[in-house]
Design a protein around this motif. Structure first.
Motif, PDB file in Angstrom:
ATOM      1  N   ALA A 293       0.824  -1.219   0.000  1.00 54.73           N
ATOM      2  CA  ALA A 293       0.000   0.000   0.000  1.00 54.73           C
ATOM      3  C   ALA A 293       0.854   1.264   0.000  1.00 54.73           C
ATOM      4  CB  ALA A 293      -0.950   0.005   1.184  1.00 54.73           C
ATOM      5  N   LEU A 294       1.965   1.224  -0.723  1.00 53.89           N
ATOM      6  CA  LEU A 294       2.858   2.391  -0.757  1.00 53.89           C
ATOM      7  C   LEU A 294       2.601   3.262  -1.975  1.00 53.89           C
ATOM      8  CD1 LEU A 294       6.139   0.498   0.172  1.00 53.89           C
ATOM      9  CD2 LEU A 294       4.921   2.114   1.612  1.00 53.89           C
ATOM     10  N   VAL A 295       1.870   2.715  -2.933  1.00 52.85           N
ATOM     11  CA  VAL A 295       1.756   3.405  -4.221  1.00 52.85           C
ATOM     12  C   VAL A 295       0.323   3.354  -4.722  1.00 52.85           C
ATOM     13  CG1 VAL A 295       4.094   2.992  -5.024  1.00 52.85           C
ATOM     14  CG2 VAL A 295       2.372   1.207  -5.283  1.00 52.85           C
ATOM     15  N   ARG A 296       0.076   4.121  -5.761  1.00 47.63           N
ATOM     16  CA  ARG A 296      -1.222   4.009  -6.401  1.00 47.63           C
ATOM     17  C   ARG A 296      -1.086   4.142  -7.907  1.00 47.63           C
ATOM     18  NH1 ARG A 296      -3.697   8.347  -3.539  1.00 47.63           N
ATOM     19  NH2 ARG A 296      -2.216  10.035  -3.642  1.00 47.63           N
ATOM     20  N   GLU A 297      -2.065   3.579  -8.582  1.00 51.48           N
ATOM     21  CA  GLU A 297      -2.074   3.658 -10.030  1.00 51.48           C
ATOM     22  C   GLU A 297      -3.429   4.177 -10.460  1.00 51.48           C
ATOM     23  OE1 GLU A 297      -1.661  -0.044 -12.116  1.00 51.48           O
ATOM     24  OE2 GLU A 297      -2.251   0.927 -13.979  1.00 51.48           O
ATOM     25  N   GLN A 298      -3.402   5.187 -11.315  1.00 55.21           N
ATOM     26  CA  GLN A 298      -4.660   5.713 -11.820  1.00 55.21           C
ATOM     27  C   GLN A 298      -4.487   5.986 -13.304  1.00 55.21           C
ATOM     28  OE1 GLN A 298      -6.233   8.449  -9.067  1.00 55.21           O
ATOM     29  NE2 GLN A 298      -8.209   7.569  -9.551  1.00 55.21           N
ATOM     30  N   ASN A 299      -5.330   5.396 -14.107  1.00 54.39           N
ATOM     31  CA  ASN A 299      -5.223   5.569 -15.550  1.00 54.39           C
ATOM     32  C   ASN A 299      -3.794   5.403 -16.041  1.00 54.39           C
ATOM     33  OD1 ASN A 299      -7.906   6.209 -15.542  1.00 54.39           O
ATOM     34  ND2 ASN A 299      -7.496   8.388 -15.238  1.00 54.39           N
ATOM     35  N   ARG A 300      -3.152   4.388 -15.602  1.00 60.14           N
ATOM     36  CA  ARG A 300      -1.770   4.074 -15.982  1.00 60.14           C
ATOM     37  C   ARG A 300      -0.793   5.180 -15.595  1.00 60.14           C
ATOM     38  NH1 ARG A 300      -1.067   1.814 -21.553  1.00 60.14           N
ATOM     39  NH2 ARG A 300       0.390   0.442 -20.509  1.00 60.14           N
ATOM     40  N   CYS A 301      -1.151   5.936 -14.583  1.00 61.75           N
ATOM     41  CA  CYS A 301      -0.212   6.910 -14.037  1.00 61.75           C
ATOM     42  C   CYS A 301       0.221   6.362 -12.679  1.00 61.75           C
ATOM     43  CB  CYS A 301      -0.894   8.266 -13.887  1.00 61.75           C
ATOM     44  SG  CYS A 301       0.148   9.460 -13.069  1.00 61.75           S
ATOM     45  N   TYR A 302       1.535   6.147 -12.539  1.00 61.31           N
ATOM     46  CA  TYR A 302       2.045   5.502 -11.337  1.00 61.31           C
ATOM     47  C   TYR A 302       2.603   6.547 -10.380  1.00 61.31           C
ATOM     48  CZ  TYR A 302       1.776   1.591 -14.529  1.00 61.31           C
ATOM     49  OH  TYR A 302       1.321   0.667 -15.425  1.00 61.31           O
ATOM     50  N   SER A 303       2.171   6.469  -9.123  1.00 60.63           N
ATOM     51  CA  SER A 303       2.739   7.443  -8.189  1.00 60.63           C
ATOM     52  C   SER A 303       2.788   6.901  -6.770  1.00 60.63           C
ATOM     53  CB  SER A 303       1.925   8.738  -8.226  1.00 60.63           C
ATOM     54  OG  SER A 303       0.606   8.461  -7.861  1.00 60.63           O
ATOM     55  N   LEU A 304       3.600   7.573  -5.961  1.00 56.60           N
ATOM     56  CA  LEU A 304       3.658   7.249  -4.543  1.00 56.60           C
ATOM     57  C   LEU A 304       2.466   7.915  -3.889  1.00 56.60           C
ATOM     58  CD1 LEU A 304       7.386   8.109  -3.863  1.00 56.60           C
ATOM     59  CD2 LEU A 304       6.395   5.829  -4.010  1.00 56.60           C
ATOM     60  N   ARG A 305       2.024   7.374  -2.776  1.00 58.09           N
ATOM     61  CA  ARG A 305       0.979   8.078  -2.040  1.00 58.09           C
ATOM     62  C   ARG A 305       1.585   9.378  -1.518  1.00 58.09           C
ATOM     63  NH1 ARG A 305      -3.544   5.259  -1.315  1.00 58.09           N
ATOM     64  NH2 ARG A 305      -3.397   3.128  -2.069  1.00 58.09           N
ATOM     65  N   ALA A 306       0.764  10.443  -1.550  1.00 60.36           N
ATOM     66  CA  ALA A 306       1.306  11.778  -1.288  1.00 60.36           C
ATOM     67  C   ALA A 306       2.054  11.877   0.046  1.00 60.36           C
ATOM     68  CB  ALA A 306       0.181  12.791  -1.335  1.00 60.36           C
ATOM     69  N   ALA A 307       1.507  11.275   1.085  1.00 65.25           N
ATOM     70  CA  ALA A 307       2.136  11.395   2.400  1.00 65.25           C
ATOM     71  C   ALA A 307       3.485  10.687   2.441  1.00 65.25           C
ATOM     72  CB  ALA A 307       1.206  10.809   3.458  1.00 65.25           C
ATOM     73  N   ILE A 308       3.716   9.826   1.461  1.00 67.21           N
ATOM     74  CA  ILE A 308       4.896   8.968   1.489  1.00 67.21           C
ATOM     75  C   ILE A 308       6.062   9.568   0.700  1.00 67.21           C
ATOM     76  CG2 ILE A 308       5.678   6.723   0.649  1.00 67.21           C
ATOM     77  CD1 ILE A 308       3.003   5.598   1.409  1.00 67.21           C
ATOM     78  N   GLN A 309       5.732  10.461  -0.218  1.00 63.78           N
ATOM     79  CA  GLN A 309       6.738  11.046  -1.109  1.00 63.78           C
ATOM     80  C   GLN A 309       7.986  11.579  -0.384  1.00 63.78           C
ATOM     81  OE1 GLN A 309       5.768  11.716  -4.576  1.00 63.78           O
ATOM     82  NE2 GLN A 309       7.567  12.837  -5.218  1.00 63.78           N
ATOM     83  N   PRO A 310       7.795  12.418   0.664  1.00 60.58           N
ATOM     84  CA  PRO A 310       8.992  12.971   1.318  1.00 60.58           C
ATOM     85  C   PRO A 310       9.891  11.878   1.901  1.00 60.58           C
ATOM     86  CG  PRO A 310       6.997  14.050   2.117  1.00 60.58           C
ATOM     87  CD  PRO A 310       6.552  12.919   1.261  1.00 60.58           C
TER      88      PRO A 310
END
Ligand SMILES: Nc1ncnc2c1ncn2[C@@H]1O[C@H](COP(=O)(O)OP(=O)(O)OP(=O)(O)O)[C@@H](O)[C@H]1O
Ligand SMILES: [Mg+2]
Length: 530
Positions: A293-310
């Motif tokens: 549960a560290l990341v998310r995918e939306q419409n083939r856009c891969y990203s870290l969860r916002a709180a986790i980025q730093p």
């Protein structure tokens, strides 16, 4: 044995690998398994509070069924907290997992497959999609002989059979604590079991809490831990501590992917991840990150969860990789910006616009990176590409910032020609924004610079544009003068037939008209039309 193994290989599935060994719960496993194999029970639900072990149980059951060769049509794991959890997205996952071919999603086809091949669909965290009536209708008409296993914090009362998951038994709780403590390099001798049992009782036998308590055993004696929990409750570790714990359990390549994803400001698509992160087999690494549960995918856009980025950025820094991967990202998005810009004058302009809309954050960050690193040439290149891209996509403020940066970079670089061109663009932008006074200043500055660089053509452009700013401001004499000068230069340079000359002629005509000098205007209009 051989037979079973080869059968097993053929059963399609996408079950996540459990990050840690499962502890007991034999009774619950047996009950859930029996319900799933009962032809009269279409849906099985496991409910219970957060952290009680619903996901862990569902995983264990599904893995065992797979090993036994049950549900030969396939076993599909669906994380309902994942980003794309509409019925269509779920069906797509089912299609790909079961090998039913790609898009488009054909509901009837999925149904037919589920009717002719026994499959198990596991919907983990069903709470997230409980409001979706379409999905509910789909589940309630689950085609026999396929089955669905749901986990949910709420008791959702679908028809079928439900197991309310309770705390671990004392014995299982102690085992879980001891195993978790071992992962933190704490040995618990068996004579301390009563103490451990007491700690587990204090945290209500909830597996999640037991694991947290076991992690804290690394920094204090069990006796102190028991006293603390009894007095002030379980200290919940900071987000960072929890994340570090998850991170430490990842494979090396998932670790690398996790920290390198920190360089993306607003996520990345497949190509960007592949090109920038340099992680071989990154998709498997990605699914590992999904499981934690560290990341998310939306419409083939891969990203870290916002709180986790730093936190990921900190890890990138600690690994000594920050410089390298930020540079790779800046480079990648510069090439992308230039590619997008090159499409604007073609019939694929929408590609450029989509890039401007979706990658803006990453591109702005790229220019910023070069700026901080005093790489003026790239700052300028970003300036030109983004000036046009952000223009068509309508991001005025960003466009202004980007151009100002580029102008400043050209000054520091000491390139007068470049500086003149960028000042000219900046003046045009201010004119478009209606800041005419500011535009005038920049036009004059750029004009002086073009003169210095002896760039005749652009001198005329700047004069022509300066003229139109004066024109809007109602300073007709000045406008006239500028247009005349522009016309003279272009005519001499390009010949009287050139379209650029026609533009200047037309401008001149319109100033004269506005001055009320219709007789003077006429020959210019006639010429422009000729
Ligand atoms: N029987 C078990 N053996 C080993 N670990 C377990 C067991 N049950 C739960 N755990 C661990 O405890 C933690 C919490 O469990 P899990 O994620 O399954 O809870 P959950 O009920 O699904 O919670 P949520 O409602 O938040 O999804 C996890 O790290 C899980 O691996
Ligand atoms: Mg869960």
């Amino acid at each position: 044995m051989d037979n079973l193994a080869s059968e097993q290989k053929q059963i399609p599935h996408n079950l996540p690998v459990s990050p840690q060994p499962f502890v007991d719960r034999e009774k619950e496993i047996r009950e859930v398994t029996q319900a799933l194999l009962d032809p009269y029970i279409p849906l099985v639900t496991v409910t219970g509070i957060g952290g009680i072990g619903k996901t862990a149980l569902a995983q264990e059951v599904a893995h065992r069924l797979l090993e036994q060769g049950q549900f030969a049509g396939g076993i599909c794991w669906l994380d309902c907290w994942g980003s794309d959890n509409t019925l269509d997205a779920i069906l797509r996952t089912i299609q790909t997992t079961l090998g039913l071919g790609g898009t488009p999603v054909v509901r009837e086809e999925v149904r037919r497959y589920l009717r002719t091949n026994p499959c198990l669909l596991v919907l983990d965290g069903y709470d997230a999609v409980a409001q979706d009536m379409e999905l509910l209708a789909f589940l309630e008409r689950m085609p026999e002989p396929s089955k669905a296993l749901l986990t949910s914090r709420q008791d959702i009362r679908l028809h079928g059979w439900t197991l309310a998951l309770d705390s671990l038994t004392k014995q299982d709780a102690v085992r879980l604590f001891v195993e978790a403590a071992e992962r933190h390099e704490v040995e618990v001798p068996s004579e301390q079991n009563p103490l451990v049992a007491e700690i587990c009782r204090l945290v209500d036998g909830v597996p999640m809490a037991i694991q947290l308590a076991a992690a804290q055993a690394a920094s204090m004696s069990l006796d102190t831990l028991r006293q603390r929990i009894a007095q002030v409750g379980l200290k919940v570790p900071s987000l960072e501590a929890t994340l570090r714990q998850s991170y430490s359990r990842l494979s090396e390549r998932a670790k690398a992917l996790f920290r390198r994803l920190a360089v993306f400001i607003d996520g990345a698509d497949d190509k960007a991840v592949e090109n920038v992160c340099q992680v071989e087999g990154w998709r498997e690494a990605w699914s590992e990150l999904v499981r934690f549960a560290l990341v998310r995918e939306q419409n083939r856009c891969y990203s870290l969860r916002a709180a986790i980025q730093p936190f990921a950025l900190k890890l990138l820094e600690e690994a000594g990789e920050r410089e390298k991967y930020e540079e790779r990202a800046a480079e990648y998005f510069l090439a992308l910006a230039q590619f997008g810009e090159s499409k604007l004058d073609t019939d694929e302009a929408d590609i450029g616009i989509a890039i401007a809309r979706n990658k803006r954050g990453n591109m702005l960050a790229g220019q910023e990176w070069y700026w901080v690193h005093e790489r003026w040439e790239e700052v300028i290149a970003y300036g030109y590409a983004l000036d046009r891209l952000l223009d068509v996509a309508g991001f005025w403020e960003d466009r202004l910032k980007v151009l100002q940066r580029a102008v400043e970079a050209s000054k520091r670089k000491g390139d007068a020609g470049e500086q003149a061109r960028l000042l000219h663009n900046l003046a045009i932008l201010h004119h478009e924004l209606g800041d005419y006074a500011v535009a005038l200043g920049y036009y004059q500055e750029s004009l002086a610079a073009f003169r210095e660089a002896d760039d005749r053509f652009n001198q005329a452009s700047a004069l022509n544009n300066l003229g139109s700013t004066y024109h809007v401001l109602g300073q007709m004499e000045k406008a006239l003068e500028c247009y005349q000068q522009a016309l003279a230069i272009w005519e001499k340079q390009l010949g009287p037939e050139h379209p650029q000359v026609a533009v200047a002629v037309n401008n001149l005509g319109s100033v004269l008209r506005d001055l009320g000098d219709l007789a003077g205007a006429r020959p210019y209009y006639e010429r422009a039309l000729a």
